[in-house]
Write an enzyme that holds these catalytic residues in place. Structure first.
Site, PDB file in Angstrom:
ATOM      1  N   HIS A   1     -11.206  -9.647   1.358  1.00 22.18           N
ATOM      2  CA  HIS A   1     -10.303  -8.585   0.885  1.00 22.18           C
ATOM      3  C   HIS A   1     -10.391  -7.344   1.756  1.00 22.18           C
ATOM      4  O   HIS A   1     -11.224  -7.241   2.662  1.00 22.18           O
ATOM      5  CB  HIS A   1     -10.617  -8.242  -0.579  1.00 22.18           C
ATOM      6  CG  HIS A   1     -11.994  -7.703  -0.825  1.00 22.18           C
ATOM      7  ND1 HIS A   1     -12.346  -6.395  -0.534  1.00 22.18           N
ATOM      8  CD2 HIS A   1     -13.108  -8.278  -1.350  1.00 22.18           C
ATOM      9  CE1 HIS A   1     -13.612  -6.190  -0.864  1.00 22.18           C
ATOM     10  NE2 HIS A   1     -14.102  -7.322  -1.358  1.00 22.18           N
TER      11      HIS A   1
ATOM     12  N   CYS B   1     -18.701 -10.679  -1.255  1.00 22.77           N
ATOM     13  CA  CYS B   1     -17.339 -10.760  -0.729  1.00 22.77           C
ATOM     14  C   CYS B   1     -17.306 -10.341   0.742  1.00 22.77           C
ATOM     15  O   CYS B   1     -18.196  -9.642   1.228  1.00 22.77           O
ATOM     16  CB  CYS B   1     -16.390  -9.882  -1.539  1.00 22.77           C
ATOM     17  SG  CYS B   1     -16.032 -10.538  -3.189  1.00 22.77           S
TER      18      CYS B   1
END
Length: 269
Positions: free
Chosen positions: A178, A194
């Site tokens: 992301h 992440c």
């Protein structure tokens, strides 16, 4: 009467100066403390502060010159010579070198600088992109809220959202590739697992990949990828248009539906 008026004005002037001095003494520590708290939040938890006024402006988020210009050369998006057996279109993440490669084929790849998991939160294995979202909402998973109970239960997509401009969800895990509202974290070990890119870079990658894309994550302490720079990726391959307008960020502490709420221990790496 004139002399009394003069004395009165002098006393009033002294009182005003005294009040101003006291105000500075009380307000300055408060401002310093607020700023320090915002910095502690960012450093400790890998996300930009949720305090009003602490978010980057739209201009900072959407201007590639501002974002990329602040990155060291090794973290800027570029085309590299890369020898790999992976098929074109595969994403390879070199965790230890904080680099992500998008395989073009013909011995070439696009390299992006990334932020990865902090100590104890790195992982490795093979996943596929199961879902893509533009300006995604953020639903912190249950385990993250357990570790950091003060986090919002929901944050609408927008400039202040920690997921940034785009998100690519990895399989049935709680991990994503992301964007970020804090470009200074690129190249660092900062997240809960992440993989994050600048908003400009994540949009570029988002426009190249499809649901089902293979993602190979290499271990932090494993062999690193050797790649030789060839030039800016933008000159090598074109993509669809970039950033779309963002929705204003909205934070709420009310309980909401959890997204990708699967324990790390059961994630399919």
């Amino acid at each position: 009467m004139t002399q009394q008026s003069l004395v009165s004005r002098r006393l009033s002037s002294r009182a005003t100066r005294t009040f101003a001095l006291v105000s500075v003494l009380f307000v300055t520590p408060f401002i310093a403390t607020s700023s320090a708290n915002a910095q502690v939040y960012t450093r400790a938890f890998g996300y930009a502060s949720t305090e009003p006024g602490a978010f980057p402006t739209d201009g900072v988020l959407n201007d590639p010159a501002t974002e990329d210009g602040a990155l060291p050369a090794r973290l800027r998006r570029t085309t590299v010579a890369l020898t790999t057996t992976e098929a074109p279109g595969t994403i390879i993440i070199d965790t230890g070198n904080t680099a992500l490669y998008y395989v073009l084929g013909g011995g070439r790849a696009i390299r992006y600088g990334v932020g990865v998991g902090r100590e104890g939160f790195t992982w490795s294995g093979v996943q596929t992109i199961s879902h893509k979202a533009e300006w995604p909402d953020w639903h912190p998973p249950a385990q993250m809220i357990k570790r950091q109970p003060y986090l919002p239960r929901f944050m609408a997509g927008g400039p202040g959202n920690p997921l940034g401009a785009r998100a690519m969800y990895l399989g049935a895990s709680e991990y994503r590739i992301h964007g970020t509202n804090d470009p200074s974290t690129i190249g660092k070990f900062v997240s809960s697992g992440c993989i994050r890119l600048t908003n400009e870079d994540v949009t570029d990658l988002f426009n190249r990949v499809n649901v089902g894309t293979k993602v190979v994550v290499l271990p932090k302490n494993g062999p690193h990828i050797a790649a030789r720079e060839l030039g800016p990726a933008a000159a090598e391959i074109s993509v669809r248009p970039g950033l779309t307008p963002a929705r204003p960020a909205v934070v709420t502490q009310r309980a909401g539906r959890q997204a990708m709420n699967i324990p790390v221990s059961s994630a399919q790496y």
